[in-house]
Design a protein around this motif. Structure first.
Motif, PDB file in Angstrom:
ATOM      1  N   THR A   1     -32.709  -0.102   9.928  1.00 47.51           N
ATOM      2  CA  THR A   1     -31.601   0.853   9.965  1.00 47.51           C
ATOM      3  C   THR A   1     -30.677   0.665   8.766  1.00 47.51           C
ATOM      4  OG1 THR A   1     -31.711   0.885  12.371  1.00 47.51           O
ATOM      5  CG2 THR A   1     -29.685   1.723  11.368  1.00 47.51           C
ATOM      6  N   THR A   2     -30.397  -0.570   8.422  1.00 48.72           N
ATOM      7  CA  THR A   2     -29.536  -0.846   7.266  1.00 48.72           C
ATOM      8  C   THR A   2     -30.165  -0.293   5.989  1.00 48.72           C
ATOM      9  OG1 THR A   2     -28.598  -2.798   8.321  1.00 48.72           O
ATOM     10  CG2 THR A   2     -28.429  -2.674   5.917  1.00 48.72           C
ATOM     11  N   HIS A   3     -31.471  -0.452   5.833  1.00 46.75           N
ATOM     12  CA  HIS A   3     -32.148   0.094   4.654  1.00 46.75           C
ATOM     13  C   HIS A   3     -32.049   1.618   4.620  1.00 46.75           C
ATOM     14  CE1 HIS A   3     -33.701  -3.409   2.655  1.00 46.75           C
ATOM     15  NE2 HIS A   3     -34.124  -3.900   3.812  1.00 46.75           N
ATOM     16  N   ILE A   4     -32.132   2.259   5.772  1.00 49.49           N
ATOM     17  CA  ILE A   4     -31.977   3.721   5.818  1.00 49.49           C
ATOM     18  C   ILE A   4     -30.586   4.113   5.331  1.00 49.49           C
ATOM     19  CG2 ILE A   4     -31.766   5.705   7.392  1.00 49.49           C
ATOM     20  CD1 ILE A   4     -34.049   4.385   9.046  1.00 49.49           C
ATOM     21  N   TRP A   5     -29.570   3.439   5.831  1.00 49.55           N
ATOM     22  CA  TRP A   5     -28.192   3.738   5.415  1.00 49.55           C
ATOM     23  C   TRP A   5     -28.035   3.508   3.913  1.00 49.55           C
ATOM     24  CZ3 TRP A   5     -23.428   3.054   8.897  1.00 49.55           C
ATOM     25  CH2 TRP A   5     -23.705   3.467  10.197  1.00 49.55           C
ATOM     26  N   LEU A   6     -28.547   2.380   3.417  1.00 47.02           N
ATOM     27  CA  LEU A   6     -28.425   2.070   1.986  1.00 47.02           C
ATOM     28  C   LEU A   6     -29.177   3.085   1.136  1.00 47.02           C
ATOM     29  CD1 LEU A   6     -28.694  -1.817   2.002  1.00 47.02           C
ATOM     30  CD2 LEU A   6     -26.623  -0.417   1.761  1.00 47.02           C
ATOM     31  N   ASP A   7     -30.355   3.503   1.592  1.00 53.14           N
ATOM     32  CA  ASP A   7     -31.112   4.513   0.850  1.00 53.14           C
ATOM     33  C   ASP A   7     -30.306   5.805   0.705  1.00 53.14           C
ATOM     34  OD1 ASP A   7     -33.282   2.812   0.555  1.00 53.14           O
ATOM     35  OD2 ASP A   7     -34.449   3.706   2.194  1.00 53.14           O
TER      36      ASP A   7
END
Length: 140
Positions: free
Chosen positions: A15-21
């Motif tokens: 989820t964090t990677h999705i937000w960062l992307d």
């Protein structure tokens, strides 16, 4: 088999990677800088919110992002009396000055707000926006 061996950690990393992307796409910065932008904006926003609302927003964040949100928090000092857009942006800019990549603070704020609007309950976002002064709310 999971990457970490714990599903909760795998989920929050994903989820964090999705937000960062999403932030990286909006601001054209590195993943590391996007992480700093996310944290700086969230902490400045948190410090501007009344305590119950700050806690309710924090409860809706993914576990890893929630840790950054609560970093260095002093609830007894809240809410911060920042009223102007310039003060709000300056506080974030001061924190982002520690990063190695140049970043546009206004773009960072808009990208983080857009990401929040995508992933956090719309009713919660409306409550957050409602308590912000109009010049800061306009960044949303």
């Amino acid at each position: 088999m999971s990457d970490t061996g714990l599903q909760v950690f795998d989920r929050t990393l994903h989820t964090t990677h999705i937000w960062l992307d999403e932030i990286m796409e909006d601001t054209q910065v590195s993943r590391q800088t996007a992480w700093h932008e996310l944290g700086a904006v969230l902490r400045c926003l948190r410090d501007r919110l009344p305590l119950p609302l700050a806690v309710n927003l924090g409860a809706q964040l993914p576990l890893l992002i929630r840790g950054s949100y609560y970093e260095r928090w002093q609830p007894s000092d809240q809410p911060d009396r920042i009223r102007t857009r310039e003060e709000f942006l300056q506080q974030i800019d001061d924190e982002l000055a520690k990063t190695s990549q140049e970043t546009d603070t206004t773009d960072a704020v808009r990208a983080v707000f857009a990401t929040l609007s995508t992933h956090v309950d719309p009713g919660q976002i409306d409550k957050v926006k409602e308590v912000l002064p109009k010049p800061i709310r306009a960044l949303w």
